[in-house]
Design an enzyme around this catalytic site. Structure first.
Site, short mmCIF file in Angstrom:
data_model
loop_
_atom_site.label_atom_id
_atom_site.label_comp_id
_atom_site.label_asym_id
_atom_site.label_seq_id
_atom_site.Cartn_x
_atom_site.Cartn_y
_atom_site.Cartn_z
N GLU A 64 29.99 35.93 46.84
CA GLU A 64 28.88 36.39 46.00
C GLU A 64 28.55 37.85 46.23
OE1 GLU A 64 26.41 32.18 46.07
OE2 GLU A 64 26.31 33.52 47.78
N THR A 92 31.25 29.91 58.46
CA THR A 92 30.92 29.46 57.10
C THR A 92 30.44 30.64 56.26
OG1 THR A 92 30.33 27.23 57.85
CG2 THR A 92 29.36 27.95 55.77
N GLN A 148 23.23 29.19 61.79
CA GLN A 148 21.88 29.68 61.45
C GLN A 148 20.79 29.09 62.33
OE1 GLN A 148 21.96 31.94 58.87
NE2 GLN A 148 24.13 31.46 58.68
N GLY A 233 20.29 24.70 53.24
CA GLY A 233 21.73 24.52 53.06
C GLY A 233 22.19 24.28 51.63
N GLY A 234 21.31 23.83 50.74
CA GLY A 234 21.70 23.61 49.35
C GLY A 234 21.55 24.93 48.61
N ASP A 235 22.66 25.64 48.42
CA ASP A 235 22.53 27.00 47.90
C ASP A 235 23.66 27.36 46.95
OD1 ASP A 235 24.56 27.08 49.73
OD2 ASP A 235 23.80 28.78 50.88
P1 NAD Z 1 27.61 26.11 59.88
O1 NAD Z 1 28.84 25.60 59.25
O2 NAD Z 1 27.73 27.04 61.05
O3 NAD Z 1 26.68 24.88 60.35
C1 NAD Z 1 26.43 23.78 59.54
C2 NAD Z 1 26.15 22.57 60.44
O4 NAD Z 1 25.78 21.47 59.58
C3 NAD Z 1 27.35 22.11 61.25
O5 NAD Z 1 27.02 22.09 62.62
C4 NAD Z 1 27.65 20.71 60.70
O6 NAD Z 1 28.16 19.82 61.69
C5 NAD Z 1 26.27 20.30 60.21
N1 NAD Z 1 26.29 19.20 59.21
C6 NAD Z 1 27.10 19.05 58.13
N2 NAD Z 1 26.78 17.91 57.46
C7 NAD Z 1 25.73 17.36 58.13
C8 NAD Z 1 24.94 16.19 57.94
N3 NAD Z 1 25.19 15.35 56.93
N4 NAD Z 1 23.92 15.94 58.81
C9 NAD Z 1 23.66 16.77 59.86
N5 NAD Z 1 24.40 17.90 60.10
C10 NAD Z 1 25.40 18.20 59.24
O7 NAD Z 1 26.77 26.80 58.72
P2 NAD Z 1 25.56 27.85 58.82
O8 NAD Z 1 26.07 29.26 58.82
O9 NAD Z 1 24.62 27.41 59.90
O10 NAD Z 1 24.90 27.62 57.39
C11 NAD Z 1 24.25 26.40 57.12
C12 NAD Z 1 23.97 26.31 55.64
O11 NAD Z 1 22.99 27.28 55.26
C13 NAD Z 1 25.19 26.58 54.76
O12 NAD Z 1 25.23 25.60 53.75
C14 NAD Z 1 24.95 27.96 54.19
O13 NAD Z 1 25.56 28.13 52.94
C15 NAD Z 1 23.44 27.97 54.09
N6 NAD Z 1 22.81 29.28 54.13
C16 NAD Z 1 21.74 29.47 53.31
C17 NAD Z 1 21.08 30.68 53.33
C18 NAD Z 1 19.86 30.86 52.48
O14 NAD Z 1 19.37 31.99 52.34
N7 NAD Z 1 19.31 29.81 51.93
C19 NAD Z 1 21.51 31.73 54.16
C20 NAD Z 1 22.60 31.49 55.01
C21 NAD Z 1 23.23 30.25 55.00
#
Ligand code: NAD
Length: 353
Positions: A64, A92, A148, A233-235
């Site tokens: 993006e 990620t 995060q 996480g829903g993005d």
């Molecule tokens: P990451 O991959 O480092 O961590 C994600 C974690 O979620 C992993 O430890 C995984 O085991 C866990 N997981 C997956 N499915 C699960 C479930 N059903 N139940 C419990 N745990 C589960 O990712 P990250 O960098 O920490 O990012 C997390 C999310 O946040 C991503 O989806 C990312 O796109 C999103 N994000 C959003 C924003 C925002 O501004 N809203 C900013 C950054 C990241």
């Protein structure tokens, strides 16, 4: 705005320099500072030229571009989201970004934004929770314990006073990593074996998982009255975390509705389902939390203004730190129209023959 001594050199903050900058300022003071910058920019929301981010989707992820301008400065971030990356030893989410001077179009800052995105996402969550979460919320559930997670926790501690955090991840190693990293950080870490256990007694529920599907991290019966849900996480289209029934019971707050309707939890709802853009709460045009029973939901997807605020913050903190390199990114011909003449500076010397 000037950081460099030459108009043509652009300050560049590497990952190493960003790590040093964050420690020099302090993680929590910087999270508070970022939250203040973001709130200040939400207050002048209408002065920004806004657009939903430009997304390029593939079956495994998204890349993006997030542009924004306030008429004086222009910023953009490049960011990806690839949930399968961690299985290959990759992140990620990775990012970098740029701030430019609208008057000349010249970049004034280029910086890593992987760490900065984690900081600004957490600062935004905490700034929103400060307005919407139940008063004196001290206990938070943290579901999804990846890259995060610790940032989210420390921002909620620094800005909202959260003291106890109930962690859950489908991968217990991720929870252990958080527990290890948060030793001595002043939060009580509670390891949980299920989502249900994690949300027990939590006034703030943060979901921060990564899975490219309509996931159901929280089901309707799990969410009691009065909580604040911080859904991170829903993005992305086809990537959500909450059962639709929760959305029907909650008052929903979003960053920028045209983007969130495509990417957020509310992609599961009718396109005219009422939501409040959060800047309206900050500006006193819409109510935030109205009662102790209300379920508030921050349907966070990440918006360009938050990156712009973070870029401004770094630009303002950088002078005098030495924590940047000067990049030879822009051409600097002696005569602006003589670009070819400048090229000759690097021409090989003519041979004697
Ligand atoms: P990451 O991959 O480092 O961590 C994600 C974690 O979620 C992993 O430890 C995984 O085991 C866990 N997981 C997956 N499915 C699960 C479930 N059903 N139940 C419990 N745990 C589960 O990712 P990250 O960098 O920490 O990012 C997390 C999310 O946040 C991503 O989806 C990312 O796109 C999103 N994000 C959003 C924003 C925002 O501004 N809203 C900013 C950054 C990241």
């Amino acid at each position: 705005m000037t950081l460099s001594s030459s108009k043509a050199l652009v300050p560049f903050v590497s990952v190493d320099h960003m790590m040093q900058l964050i420690h020099r300022i302090g993680v929590e003071p910087m999270l508070r500072g970022l939250a203040d910058y973001i709130e200040a920019d939400f207050r002048r929301w209408e002065s920004f030229d806004k657009t939903p981010r430009v997304a390029s989707h593939s079956p495994v992820g998204v890349i993006e571009l997030m542009p924004i301008s306030d008429g004086e400065a222009y910023g953009f971030k490049y960011v990806n989201g690839h949930p399968k990356n961690t299985r290959e030893g990759l992140q990620t989410v990775t990012a970098f970004g740029l701030l430019a001077d609208v008057a000349t179009g010249y970049p004034v800052l280029l910086t890593e934004m992987t760490l900065l995105t984690a900081m600004r996402t957490a600062a935004t969550s905490a700034m929103v929770a400060k307005w919407l979460a139940p008063r004196q919320a001290q206990c938070m559930a943290m579901i999804g314990n990846g890259a995060q997670a610790e940032f989210q926790v420390l921002a909620m501690k620094a800005v909202c006073g959260v003291q106890r955090v109930r962690f859950y991840d489908i991968d217990p190693d991720a929870t252990e990593k958080c527990a290890r990293n948060l030793v001595g950080q002043g939060v009580e870490v509670i390891r949980c074996r299920s989502r249900e256990e994690a949300i027990e007694g939590a006034q703030i529920i943060t979901t921060c998982t990564a899975d490219k599907q309509y996931a159901t991290i929280l089901t309707d019966n799990m969410v009691g009255a009065g909580v604040h849900i911080n859904a991170i996480g829903g993005d992305c289209p086809g990537k959500t975390e909450l059962a639709p029934a929760i959305l029907h019971r909650a008052d929903i707050f979003v960053e920028y509705a045209p983007q969130t309707r495509i990417e957020g939890e509310i992609q599961q709802l009718a396109s005219d389902h009422p939501v409040t853009e959060f800047w309206e709460v900050v500006c006193g045009r819409a109510p935030g939390r109205r009662s102790e029973q209300q379920i508030t939901l921050f349907d966070s997807v990440g918006f360009a203004i938050e990156d712009f605020s973070a870029l401004r913050y770094v630009r303002d903190r950088l002078p005098g730190t030495g924590l940047f390199l000067q990049l030879d990114l822009l051409a600097d011909p002696d005569d602006p129209r003589d670009l070819f003449g400048m090229l000759q500076r690097a021409a090989p010397a003519p041979s004697a023959a």
